[in-house]
Design a protein around this motif. Structure first.
Motif, mmCIF file in Angstrom:
data_model
loop_
_atom_site.group_PDB
_atom_site.id
_atom_site.type_symbol
_atom_site.label_atom_id
_atom_site.label_comp_id
_atom_site.label_asym_id
_atom_site.label_seq_id
_atom_site.Cartn_x
_atom_site.Cartn_y
_atom_site.Cartn_z
ATOM 1 N N LEU A 76 14.903 10.943 5.968
ATOM 2 C CA LEU A 76 13.984 10.593 7.047
ATOM 3 C C LEU A 76 14.664 9.593 7.958
ATOM 4 C CD1 LEU A 76 11.212 10.258 8.518
ATOM 5 C CD2 LEU A 76 10.679 8.500 6.794
ATOM 6 N N ALA B 107 6.485 7.497 3.275
ATOM 7 C CA ALA B 107 7.726 8.040 2.716
ATOM 8 C C ALA B 107 7.763 7.863 1.200
ATOM 9 C CB ALA B 107 8.925 7.350 3.367
ATOM 10 N N VAL C 152 10.172 10.876 -0.233
ATOM 11 C CA VAL C 152 11.312 11.136 0.654
ATOM 12 C C VAL C 152 12.609 10.770 -0.066
ATOM 13 C CG1 VAL C 152 12.456 10.248 2.731
ATOM 14 C CG2 VAL C 152 10.059 10.928 2.826
#
Length: 255
Positions: free
Chosen positions: A62, A86, A91
């Motif tokens: 990301l 996230a 992530v």
């Protein structure tokens, strides 16, 4: 899959252009109408945490592009919402476009960036911190009435062009060797008098302009606060960064 937040902005679009042929990319935008063409887009609004969770789902990497919000408290709130999202969706790693000196300066312009960097480190997520200088795009001198003027006292600026910073971000996002690194990106040092000389026009120093952003930046330049140099940008790019003089000469040739 690489997810780019705030992808409708100038930097986000440039990062996506650098990644199109190298990785699967998803653009996250607040307004889908403004999404870059040619890549999948998802709605993600820094003021809507639920939308961020959906937007970041499945991301191996990301790129958290800093919020355009000027108020430090709101900017920090936006960033923390993105970091939390996230974490919640797992992530793989987060890269953040921070600002020079955010690691050491906790107030003023770097306040929100400092808080964000701390939150990323505390999150436990693998990370890459990309500390940017001011963008050269906003500073390239152009003659007016046959001369170049500024209120910088002839001191240097370490600005860098968005195009180089975007290329560096793309390199970081596609190479695991950058995980856990914090980069202090600076462009080649330049000053207004030397650009005037390169363009063949006189330079004139002005009194500091009326209060405002440029007045504050000019004061920083005069104090030498923008003269820091590191090799990080050139190293990550794998080539020298574009100079302000070369861009100014290019503009001159097109006139």
């Amino acid at each position: 899959m690489i997810v780019i937040s705030a992808a409708s902005g100038a930097l986000g679009r440039l990062v996506i252009d650098n990644l199109r042929a190298r990785a699967a990319v998803v653009a996250v935008v607040r307004d889908p109408v403004r999404a870059p063409e040619g890549v999948p887009a998802r709605r993600g609004d820094y003021d809507d945490p639920a939308s961020l969770r959906t937007a970041f789902e499945g991301a191996d990497r990301l790129l958290l592009i800093s919020s355009p919000e000027l108020d430090p408290a709101r900017k920090t709130h936006h960033h923390l919402a993105a970091i939390t999202a996230a974490q919640e969706v797992g992530v793989g790693a987060i890269a953040f476009t921070s600002f020079l000196d955010a690691d050491t300066t906790t107030t003023g312009m770097t306040e929100a960036y400092h808080a964000t960097e701390k939150a990323i480190l505390d999150s436990g997520l693998p990370y890459m911190l990309l500390r940017h200088p001011f963008y050269s795009d906003a500073f390239v001198p152009q003659p007016s009435n046959g001369e170049i003027t500024s209120s910088t006292g002839g001191r240097g600026l370490n600005t860098a062009f968005r195009s180089d910073l975007a290329a560096a971000a793309a390199n970081v996002l596609t190479d695991d060797n950058h995980l856990g690194q914090a980069y202090n990106f600076t462009g080649p040092l330049w000053n207004y008098p030397e650009v005037a000389e390169a363009l063949g026009v006189p330079y004139r120093e002005l009194a500091n302009p009326a209060p405002g952003p440029m007045s504050r930046i000019s004061a920083q330049v005069r104090a030498g606060a923008l003269e820091r140099q590191t090799p990080d940008l050139e190293r990550v790019l794998g080539k020298p960064a574009e100079t302000v003089i070369s861009r100014a000469l290019s503009h001159q040739r097109t006139l």
